[in-house]
Design a protein around this motif. Structure first.
Motif, PDB file in Angstrom:
ATOM      1  N   TYR A   1       2.494   3.295  -2.643  1.00 19.97           N
ATOM      2  CA  TYR A   1       2.426   2.469  -1.242  1.00 19.97           C
ATOM      3  C   TYR A   1       3.371   1.646  -1.062  1.00 19.97           C
ATOM      4  CZ  TYR A   1       0.724   2.117   3.846  1.00 19.97           C
ATOM      5  OH  TYR A   1       0.320   2.153   5.103  1.00 19.97           O
ATOM      6  N   ARG A   2       4.239   2.891   0.114  1.00 20.87           N
ATOM      7  CA  ARG A   2       5.715   2.349   0.575  1.00 20.87           C
ATOM      8  C   ARG A   2       6.217   1.176   1.100  1.00 20.87           C
ATOM      9  NH1 ARG A   2       5.940   2.045   5.629  1.00 20.87           N
ATOM     10  NH2 ARG A   2       4.726   3.123   7.106  1.00 20.87           N
ATOM     11  N   ARG A   3       5.404   0.006   1.673  1.00 18.89           N
ATOM     12  CA  ARG A   3       5.587  -0.892   2.256  1.00 18.89           C
ATOM     13  C   ARG A   3       5.248  -1.808   0.480  1.00 18.89           C
ATOM     14  NH1 ARG A   3       2.803  -2.952   7.698  1.00 18.89           N
ATOM     15  NH2 ARG A   3       3.125  -4.562   6.815  1.00 18.89           N
ATOM     16  N   LEU A   4       4.001  -1.505  -0.246  1.00 24.73           N
ATOM     17  CA  LEU A   4       4.323  -2.373  -1.200  1.00 24.73           C
ATOM     18  C   LEU A   4       5.243  -2.639  -2.254  1.00 24.73           C
ATOM     19  CD1 LEU A   4       0.450  -2.412  -2.267  1.00 24.73           C
ATOM     20  CD2 LEU A   4       1.871  -4.405  -1.429  1.00 24.73           C
ATOM     21  N   HIS A   5       5.755  -1.966  -2.369  1.00 28.18           N
ATOM     22  CA  HIS A   5       7.543  -1.605  -2.921  1.00 28.18           C
ATOM     23  C   HIS A   5       8.129  -3.130  -2.674  1.00 28.18           C
ATOM     24  CE1 HIS A   5       5.391   1.491  -5.820  1.00 28.18           C
ATOM     25  NE2 HIS A   5       5.431   2.688  -3.886  1.00 28.18           N
ATOM     26  N   THR A   6       8.510  -3.615  -1.629  1.00 33.81           N
ATOM     27  CA  THR A   6       8.734  -4.232  -1.397  1.00 33.81           C
ATOM     28  C   THR A   6       9.338  -5.610  -2.061  1.00 33.81           C
ATOM     29  OG1 THR A   6       7.930  -4.988   0.518  1.00 33.81           O
ATOM     30  CG2 THR A   6      10.120  -2.997   0.378  1.00 33.81           C
ATOM     31  N   ARG A   7       7.924  -6.478  -1.561  1.00 34.83           N
ATOM     32  CA  ARG A   7       7.271  -7.318  -2.774  1.00 34.83           C
ATOM     33  C   ARG A   7       5.996  -8.041  -2.772  1.00 34.83           C
ATOM     34  NH1 ARG A   7       9.092 -13.154  -0.047  1.00 34.83           N
ATOM     35  NH2 ARG A   7       7.008 -12.381   0.710  1.00 34.83           N
ATOM     36  N   GLU A   8       5.907  -8.708  -3.405  1.00 36.55           N
ATOM     37  CA  GLU A   8       3.953  -8.819  -3.596  1.00 36.55           C
ATOM     38  C   GLU A   8       3.610  -9.182  -2.867  1.00 36.55           C
ATOM     39  OE1 GLU A   8       1.277 -11.672  -6.887  1.00 36.55           O
ATOM     40  OE2 GLU A   8       3.523 -10.970  -7.439  1.00 36.55           O
ATOM     41  N   THR A   9       2.841  -8.902  -2.235  1.00 37.88           N
ATOM     42  CA  THR A   9       1.993  -9.440  -0.661  1.00 37.88           C
ATOM     43  C   THR A   9       0.990  -8.762  -1.013  1.00 37.88           C
ATOM     44  OG1 THR A   9       4.234  -8.366   0.426  1.00 37.88           O
ATOM     45  CG2 THR A   9       1.808  -9.086   1.748  1.00 37.88           C
ATOM     46  N   ARG A  10      -0.098  -9.742  -0.118  1.00 40.01           N
ATOM     47  CA  ARG A  10      -1.586 -10.082  -0.985  1.00 40.01           C
ATOM     48  C   ARG A  10      -2.236  -9.534   0.511  1.00 40.01           C
ATOM     49  NH1 ARG A  10      -3.895 -14.595  -2.535  1.00 40.01           N
ATOM     50  NH2 ARG A  10      -3.302 -15.960  -3.038  1.00 40.01           N
ATOM     51  N   LEU A  11      -3.512  -8.677   0.402  1.00 41.63           N
ATOM     52  CA  LEU A  11      -4.133  -6.983   1.164  1.00 41.63           C
ATOM     53  C   LEU A  11      -4.522  -7.517   2.526  1.00 41.63           C
ATOM     54  CD1 LEU A  11      -5.970  -5.425  -1.072  1.00 41.63           C
ATOM     55  CD2 LEU A  11      -4.286  -4.386   0.035  1.00 41.63           C
ATOM     56  N   SER A  12      -4.488  -8.677   2.514  1.00 44.04           N
ATOM     57  CA  SER A  12      -4.976  -9.264   3.505  1.00 44.04           C
ATOM     58  C   SER A  12      -4.006  -9.760   4.846  1.00 44.04           C
ATOM     59  CB  SER A  12      -5.825 -10.955   3.488  1.00 44.04           C
ATOM     60  OG  SER A  12      -4.621 -11.981   2.973  1.00 44.04           O
ATOM     61  N   LYS A  13      -2.641  -9.329   3.710  1.00 44.24           N
ATOM     62  CA  LYS A  13      -1.077  -9.563   5.187  1.00 44.24           C
ATOM     63  C   LYS A  13      -1.232  -7.971   6.113  1.00 44.24           C
ATOM     64  CE  LYS A  13      -0.355 -13.693   4.192  1.00 44.24           C
ATOM     65  NZ  LYS A  13      -0.400 -14.351   4.763  1.00 44.24           N
ATOM     66  N   ASN A  15      -2.796  -4.755   8.176  1.00 40.62           N
ATOM     67  CA  ASN A  15      -4.372  -3.962   8.580  1.00 40.62           C
ATOM     68  C   ASN A  15      -5.743  -3.549   7.959  1.00 40.62           C
ATOM     69  OD1 ASN A  15      -3.871  -1.255   9.357  1.00 40.62           O
ATOM     70  ND2 ASN A  15      -2.591  -1.706  10.633  1.00 40.62           N
ATOM     71  N   GLN A  16      -6.871  -2.771   8.096  1.00 37.64           N
ATOM     72  CA  GLN A  16      -7.349  -1.597   7.634  1.00 37.64           C
ATOM     73  C   GLN A  16      -7.127  -0.743   7.482  1.00 37.64           C
ATOM     74  OE1 GLN A  16      -9.509  -4.312   6.789  1.00 37.64           O
ATOM     75  NE2 GLN A  16     -11.484  -3.203   7.236  1.00 37.64           N
ATOM     76  N   THR A  17      -6.071   0.084   8.118  1.00 35.45           N
ATOM     77  CA  THR A  17      -6.002   1.569   8.163  1.00 35.45           C
ATOM     78  C   THR A  17      -4.639   1.414   6.794  1.00 35.45           C
ATOM     79  OG1 THR A  17      -6.100   1.705   9.982  1.00 35.45           O
ATOM     80  CG2 THR A  17      -5.004   2.927   8.524  1.00 35.45           C
ATOM     81  N   GLU A  18      -3.985   0.526   6.766  1.00 34.31           N
ATOM     82  CA  GLU A  18      -3.283   0.173   5.742  1.00 34.31           C
ATOM     83  C   GLU A  18      -3.672  -0.269   4.469  1.00 34.31           C
ATOM     84  OE1 GLU A  18       0.934  -1.640   7.548  1.00 34.31           O
ATOM     85  OE2 GLU A  18      -0.539  -2.609   8.129  1.00 34.31           O
ATOM     86  N   ILE A  19      -4.444  -0.954   4.185  1.00 29.85           N
ATOM     87  CA  ILE A  19      -5.585  -1.080   3.272  1.00 29.85           C
ATOM     88  C   ILE A  19      -6.190  -0.440   2.654  1.00 29.85           C
ATOM     89  CG2 ILE A  19      -7.122  -2.389   2.312  1.00 29.85           C
ATOM     90  CD1 ILE A  19      -6.702  -4.709   4.528  1.00 29.85           C
ATOM     91  N   LYS A  20      -6.201   0.852   3.310  1.00 31.52           N
ATOM     92  CA  LYS A  20      -7.202   1.842   2.995  1.00 31.52           C
ATOM     93  C   LYS A  20      -6.112   3.015   2.081  1.00 31.52           C
ATOM     94  CE  LYS A  20     -10.485   5.496   4.233  1.00 31.52           C
ATOM     95  NZ  LYS A  20     -11.357   6.065   5.404  1.00 31.52           N
ATOM     96  N   MET A  22      -3.340   2.121   0.693  1.00 27.64           N
ATOM     97  CA  MET A  22      -2.823   1.702  -0.117  1.00 27.64           C
ATOM     98  C   MET A  22      -4.337   1.783  -1.035  1.00 27.64           C
ATOM     99  SD  MET A  22      -0.800  -1.711   0.151  1.00 27.64           S
ATOM    100  CE  MET A  22      -1.249  -2.531   1.996  1.00 27.64           C
ATOM    101  N   LEU A  23      -5.309   1.338  -1.151  1.00 28.18           N
ATOM    102  CA  LEU A  23      -6.508   0.868  -2.167  1.00 28.18           C
ATOM    103  C   LEU A  23      -6.030   2.346  -3.133  1.00 28.18           C
ATOM    104  CD1 LEU A  23      -8.612  -1.239  -0.631  1.00 28.18           C
ATOM    105  CD2 LEU A  23      -7.234  -1.094  -2.889  1.00 28.18           C
ATOM    106  N   GLY A  24      -5.971   3.912  -1.432  1.00 27.64           N
ATOM    107  CA  GLY A  24      -6.326   5.519  -1.857  1.00 27.64           C
ATOM    108  C   GLY A  24      -5.541   6.295  -3.436  1.00 27.64           C
ATOM    109  N   SER A  25      -4.285   5.080  -2.926  1.00 29.02           N
ATOM    110  CA  SER A  25      -2.923   5.221  -3.338  1.00 29.02           C
ATOM    111  C   SER A  25      -3.140   5.371  -4.067  1.00 29.02           C
ATOM    112  CB  SER A  25      -1.997   5.604  -2.533  1.00 29.02           C
ATOM    113  OG  SER A  25      -1.444   4.068  -2.648  1.00 29.02           O
ATOM    114  N   TYR A  26      -3.613   4.406  -5.692  1.00 29.71           N
ATOM    115  CA  TYR A  26      -2.995   4.176  -6.633  1.00 29.71           C
ATOM    116  C   TYR A  26      -4.941   3.856  -7.656  1.00 29.71           C
ATOM    117  CZ  TYR A  26       0.784   1.540  -4.615  1.00 29.71           C
ATOM    118  OH  TYR A  26       1.834   0.832  -4.418  1.00 29.71           O
ATOM    119  N   THR A  27      -4.159   3.591  -8.534  1.00 28.61           N
ATOM    120  CA  THR A  27      -5.415   3.808 -10.304  1.00 28.61           C
ATOM    121  C   THR A  27      -5.846   2.495  -9.966  1.00 28.61           C
ATOM    122  OG1 THR A  27      -5.015   5.604 -11.095  1.00 28.61           O
ATOM    123  CG2 THR A  27      -6.678   3.557 -12.433  1.00 28.61           C
ATOM    124  N   LYS A  28      -6.712   1.431  -9.931  1.00 30.08           N
ATOM    125  CA  LYS A  28      -7.039   0.577  -9.794  1.00 30.08           C
ATOM    126  C   LYS A  28      -7.878   0.291 -10.606  1.00 30.08           C
ATOM    127  CE  LYS A  28      -9.261   1.367  -5.823  1.00 30.08           C
ATOM    128  NZ  LYS A  28      -8.544   2.806  -5.945  1.00 30.08           N
TER     129      LYS A  28
END
Length: 165
Positions: A1-13, A15-20, A22-28
């Motif tokens: 997910y493009r925004r996560l590649h900048t710095r380590e950021t908590r999911l709580s930062k 919104n719900q659409t972005e979280i969904k 991100m979680l859908g684009s990675y192997t967890k």
């Protein structure tokens, strides 16, 4: 997910659409460990200032969920296994076996990347440490720890955990 590649950021930062997205684009992958073993490791690493394991456990119980330390908070409060569908759950004590499978699935050479220590040595060492440390605790502390980690013990198969006995 493009925004996560900048710095380590908590999911709580996010919104719900972005979280969904991100979680859908990675192997967890979720790495889990018996909560009592986590307490022992934290104590041995000197993360508590207590002189004894029993007094360290009392600090943990007194601070409970209000502590800033993630080292001993229940896993279910940290990683939300009921909300996030993890692709893999890797149990400490079976790391060599499970990581080998995970690395092969990712197309990586499993053999050279795994730790030298065998799972059976880790399991034996923590069993011995658990017996020693558990014997230092009062009956009240044992009961409180079992209650504090109740959801972790219900969510994950920590067979043989001293807290579930």
């Amino acid at each position: 997910y493009r925004r996560l590649h900048t710095r380590e950021t908590r999911l709580s930062k996010f919104n719900q659409t972005e979280i969904k997205a991100m979680l859908g684009s990675y192997t967890k992958v979720l790495f889990v460990r018996d909560p009592f073993h986590r307490l022992i490791a934290t104590f041995l690493q000197g993360m508590g200032i207590s002189p004894s394991f029993s007094s360290f456990v009392q600090e943990v119980l007194d601070s409970g969920m209000h502590s800033d330390s993630m080292a001993w908070k229940p896993l279910v409060s940290l990683c939300q296994p009921c909300l996030i569908q993890y692709d893999y759950v890797v149990m400490f004590g079976f790391l060599r076996q499970e990581l080998g499978h995970l690395l092969r699935r990712a197309g990586l050479p499993a053999g050279s990347l795994l730790p030298e220590l065998t799972d059976s040595q880790v399991q034996w060492t923590y069993r011995w440490l658990s017996e020693q440390m558990f014997s230092e605790l009062s009956a009240q502390q044992k009961k409180q720890l079992s209650h504090f980690y109740h959801w972790d013990l219900a969510a994950f198969p920590f067979s043989g955990s001293f807290l579930s006995e």
